[in-house]
Enzyme design. Structure first.
Site, PDB file in Angstrom:
ATOM      1  N   TRP A   1     117.797   2.786  -3.386  1.00 30.63           N
ATOM      2  CA  TRP A   1     116.283   1.828  -3.930  1.00 30.63           C
ATOM      3  C   TRP A   1     115.847   2.826  -5.431  1.00 30.63           C
ATOM      4  O   TRP A   1     115.296   2.238  -5.915  1.00 30.63           O
ATOM      5  CB  TRP A   1     115.688   1.336  -2.675  1.00 30.63           C
ATOM      6  CG  TRP A   1     116.180   0.768  -1.684  1.00 30.63           C
ATOM      7  CD1 TRP A   1     116.432   1.276   0.103  1.00 30.63           C
ATOM      8  CD2 TRP A   1     116.215  -0.963  -2.404  1.00 30.63           C
ATOM      9  NE1 TRP A   1     117.120  -0.425  -0.327  1.00 30.63           N
ATOM     10  CE2 TRP A   1     116.386  -1.129  -1.339  1.00 30.63           C
ATOM     11  CE3 TRP A   1     115.698  -1.757  -3.667  1.00 30.63           C
ATOM     12  CZ2 TRP A   1     117.019  -2.323  -1.159  1.00 30.63           C
ATOM     13  CZ3 TRP A   1     116.127  -2.880  -3.311  1.00 30.63           C
ATOM     14  CH2 TRP A   1     116.711  -3.232  -2.210  1.00 30.63           C
TER      15      TRP A   1
ATOM     16  N   ASP B   1     107.290   4.415  -3.542  1.00 25.81           N
ATOM     17  CA  ASP B   1     107.892   3.095  -1.940  1.00 25.81           C
ATOM     18  C   ASP B   1     107.808   3.371  -1.005  1.00 25.81           C
ATOM     19  O   ASP B   1     108.863   3.919  -0.594  1.00 25.81           O
ATOM     20  CB  ASP B   1     108.998   3.057  -2.419  1.00 25.81           C
ATOM     21  CG  ASP B   1     109.904   1.163  -2.199  1.00 25.81           C
ATOM     22  OD1 ASP B   1     109.199   1.458  -1.532  1.00 25.81           O
ATOM     23  OD2 ASP B   1     109.857   1.173  -2.889  1.00 25.81           O
TER      24      ASP B   1
ATOM     25  N   LYS C   1     109.725  -4.887   6.410  1.00 22.92           N
ATOM     26  CA  LYS C   1     110.787  -3.567   7.485  1.00 22.92           C
ATOM     27  C   LYS C   1     109.842  -3.886   8.873  1.00 22.92           C
ATOM     28  O   LYS C   1     110.153  -3.338   9.587  1.00 22.92           O
ATOM     29  CB  LYS C   1     110.989  -3.051   6.547  1.00 22.92           C
ATOM     30  CG  LYS C   1     112.384  -2.793   5.610  1.00 22.92           C
ATOM     31  CD  LYS C   1     111.790  -2.347   4.775  1.00 22.92           C
ATOM     32  CE  LYS C   1     113.443  -2.958   3.784  1.00 22.92           C
ATOM     33  NZ  LYS C   1     113.977  -3.344   4.130  1.00 22.92           N
TER      34      LYS C   1
HETATM   35  C1  LIG Z   1     113.313   1.227   0.155  1.00 22.35           C
HETATM   36  C2  LIG Z   1     113.212   0.168  -0.204  1.00 22.35           C
HETATM   37  N1  LIG Z   1     112.522  -0.233  -2.176  1.00 22.35           N
HETATM   38  C3  LIG Z   1     112.841  -1.798  -1.616  1.00 22.35           C
HETATM   39  C4  LIG Z   1     113.685  -2.226  -1.051  1.00 22.35           C
HETATM   40  C5  LIG Z   1     113.700  -4.040  -2.428  1.00 22.35           C
HETATM   41  O1  LIG Z   1     112.772  -4.795  -1.238  1.00 22.35           O
HETATM   42  P1  LIG Z   1     112.492  -6.308  -1.831  1.00 22.35           P
HETATM   43  O2  LIG Z   1     113.308  -7.153  -1.382  1.00 22.35           O
HETATM   44  O3  LIG Z   1     110.972  -6.787  -0.689  1.00 22.35           O
HETATM   45  O4  LIG Z   1     112.549  -6.716  -3.200  1.00 22.35           O
HETATM   46  C6  LIG Z   1     114.325  -1.842   0.030  1.00 22.35           C
HETATM   47  C7  LIG Z   1     114.736  -3.450   0.934  1.00 22.35           C
HETATM   48  O5  LIG Z   1     115.276  -2.943   1.055  1.00 22.35           O
HETATM   49  C8  LIG Z   1     113.536  -1.145   0.564  1.00 22.35           C
HETATM   50  O6  LIG Z   1     114.740  -0.931   1.504  1.00 22.35           O
END
Ligand SMILES: Cc1ncc(COP(=O)(O)O)c(C=O)c1O
Length: 367
Positions: free
Chosen positions: A104, A178, A202
């Site tokens: 990510w 994040d 989540k």
């Molecule tokens: C740590 C992290 N950041 C970002 C995201 C992306 O999230 P979104 O699908 O809400 O854009 C995820 C999705 O699994 C994630 O686990």
């Protein structure tokens, strides 16, 4: 409904507390005597404004968010934040520091520069550890002149987590975190961060709501040239009502916050999450090498536990057979293979114990 309990190990959208879903079910057609569903009411109605207000207050209580932080429930997911933080906070700066520790943060790093002239500086690269360990905060190459430092505290795909919550020394730029896959799973000191953001799907609620917690003084950086829908200041000035927020996900998130309070809050969650993770990692480590997790013990995620057998056919069989036992969505991320058990707040210890029982039995048959 089912004879054996169903345990949902999805990485997200993920398990929600059963009592929350039952409350939502009972209020589906008539929220609190209004005669209609939260899904069908105006976001500007007193009833919804009250839902939003209480969701924010309960989140503030749970995370002990100081008064000089604003809380927004935005749309666009965590992915939108990768760019929105740059648009809003890098204005006039030459550099953004970006820590890459897995899937990510790698995506964030690749996206952050798209609408900015600032250099997106690779402050640390976890690739050197094959994403099986984390670069220590003391090794991050950061500059006091950078707009901010961006990092992902729990890498959902690689199963990595900063076990000690990162904190920067005085004089360093604000830390933007994040926190999507671990928010509310353990105590953090909000004041150590400039911004915390998290997709709800989540550890909080359904997808559609993205929580953004912003230190007030940073809003001064938000230029009027940024379109209002992307501009944090515009959202704050309109109390999160610049446009229609994700009303139903916010309502469910509010129910989850109440549930968390009834469970003893974040400190209690932290204790249970630590126990769940330890129990599962111990089972992996004591399998005599049948189950493998290569993450450095000091960086193992307490939320997303990845493991494999070393034989892709057995991994596939594991995924299939576990499903028939009510242990659902254990397949690893598409690029990773193997298995991943996401054990967020709403996963009870019994779910982890049921998984371990199945792991042992599976090993007896195929080990
Ligand atoms: C740590 C992290 N950041 C970002 C995201 C992306 O999230 P979104 O699908 O809400 O854009 C995820 C999705 O699994 C994630 O686990």
């Amino acid at each position: 409904m089912y004879e054996t309990p169903i345990y949902n190990f999805s990485a997200g959208p993920a398990v929600l507390p059963e009592s929350v879903l039952r409350t939502a079910q009972s209020e589906m057609f008539d929220y609190n005597g209004t005669g209609f569903s939260v899904m069908t009411m105006s976001h500007r109605s007193d009833v919804f404004m009250s839902i939003l207000y209480h969701a924010e207050q309960d989140l503030r209580q749970l995370m002990d968010i100081p008064d000089n932080y604003k809380v927004l429930f935005l749309q666009g997911g965590a992915s939108a934040q990768f760019n929105q933080v740059v648009m809003n906070f890098a204005n006039g700066f030459k550099r953004v520091d970006s820590v890459v520790t897995g899937n990510w943060s790698e995506i964030a790093h690749s996206q952050m520069g798209k609408l900015s002239d600032a250099e997106i500086h690779l402050a640390a690269d976890g690739k050197q550890y094959h994403y099986q360990n984390l670069p220590p905060v003391s090794s991050w190459d950061i500059s006091p002149d950078s707009a901010f430092v961006h990092f992902v505290i729990n890498e959902t795909v690689h199963g990595l987590q900063y076990r000690e919550v990162p904190k920067l020394p005085e004089g360093m730029p604000p830390l933007i975190c994040d926190m999507s896959s671990e928010i509310l799973s353990r105590r953090v000191n909000v004041s150590d961060f400039g911004v915390i953001y998290a997709g709800a799907q989540k550890n909080i609620g359904p997808s559609g709501a993205t929580i953004v917690i912003i230190r007030e003084d940073l809003l001064e950086r938000c230029s009027d040239r940024i379109p209002d829908v992307w501009n944090y200041k515009s959202h704050v000035q309109r109390d999160g009502m610049y446009n229609t927020p994700a009303t139903y996900p916010i309502y469910i998130s509010g129910l989850v916050f109440r549930w968390l309070q009834s469970q003893g809050g974040v400190a209690q969650m932290e204790t249970i999450n630590t126990l769940k993770a330890k129990t599962l990692y111990d089972a992996i480590d004591s399998s005599g090498g049948f189950y493998i997790n290569n993450v450095h013990p000091g960086a193992r995620s307490k939320m997303n536990v990845i493991f494999r057998t070393g034989d892709t056919r057995l991994d596939e069989l594991f995924a299939q057979e576990s499903t028939t036992r009510g242990l659902r969505l254990l397949r690893g991320y598409k690029s990773m293979g193997g298995m991943r058990a996401s054990i967020y707040n709403a996963m009870p210890l019994q779910g982890v114990e049921a998984l371990i029982e199945f792991m042992k039995e599976f090993q007896k048959r195929y080990g």
